[in-house]
Design an enzyme around this catalytic site. Structure first.
Site, mmCIF file in Angstrom:
data_model
loop_
_atom_site.group_PDB
_atom_site.id
_atom_site.type_symbol
_atom_site.label_atom_id
_atom_site.label_comp_id
_atom_site.label_asym_id
_atom_site.label_seq_id
_atom_site.Cartn_x
_atom_site.Cartn_y
_atom_site.Cartn_z
ATOM 1 C CG ASP A 87 -1.085 2.941 6.328
ATOM 2 O OD1 ASP A 87 -1.325 3.677 5.365
ATOM 3 O OD2 ASP A 87 -1.168 3.312 7.514
ATOM 4 C CD GLU B 277 -4.754 0.876 -2.838
ATOM 5 O OE1 GLU B 277 -5.839 1.474 -2.932
ATOM 6 O OE2 GLU B 277 -4.242 0.564 -1.744
ATOM 7 C CG ASP C 41 -1.803 1.203 1.310
ATOM 8 O OD1 ASP C 41 -2.275 1.664 0.256
ATOM 9 O OD2 ASP C 41 -2.041 1.698 2.432
#
Length: 162
Positions: free
Chosen positions: A139, A66, A7
């Site tokens: 996260d 991501e 992330d």
């Protein structure tokens, strides 16, 4: 197959490592944090070296990252994009194949709904991995969701290739 989910961020980068064989299990998760008082280049260097260390330690078969979603806070998009570039560079320099997923794809893969709320995604991360509680910080949970997305979208990648 071992998947490292990422992330991206420049203050905090979430990571999650999962093993996908007959069952998906969590190996590790956490965050790479960079001090606010450092310059952006110094923070990017921390992200790069920390991610290289993670790749060397866990030896993932693939990395799932991501893609950026910048609708809410457009002031941070450039430094986050720069951090994401460093993340992709670290993967390339360590010869690890990278797969990229949008937030919509991640939510769809885990919940069946592309517009799912964050809490729904976190609940599915906890459920799929058989954890007692939702991973913290957020996260890290998000990074595990990215890794799980890859295993859900690409189930044929869980077999040995010739």
């Amino acid at each position: 197959m071992r998947i490292l989910g990422i992330d991206p961020g420049y203050g905090i980068v979430g990571f999650g490592v999962v093993e996908c064989n007959n069952q998906t299990s969590v190996i590790d998760y956490g965050v790479i944090s960079t001090p606010k008082e450092l310059s952006l280049p110094e923070r990017l260097e921390i992200i790069y070296s920390s991610l290289c260390s993670l790749i060397c330690s866990y030896k993932p078969d693939v990395v799932a990252v991501e893609e950026l979603f910048y609708f809410r806070n457009q002031t941070t998009i450039i430094p986050v994009a720069e951090a994401r570039g460093v993340i992709l560079l670290a993967c390339k320099k360590n010869n690890v194949k990278v797969f990229e997923y949008t937030p919509l794809q991640i939510k769809q893969a885990l919940t069946g709904v592309g517009r799912a709320e964050k809490a729904q995604v976190q609940f599915m991360v906890k459920t799929i991995l058989g954890l007692d509680k939702v991973p913290k910080p957020d996260d890290a949970a998000d990074a595990l969701a990215v890794a799980l997305c890859h295993s859900q979208i690409n189930p044929n990648l869980n077999v040995n290739e010739v």
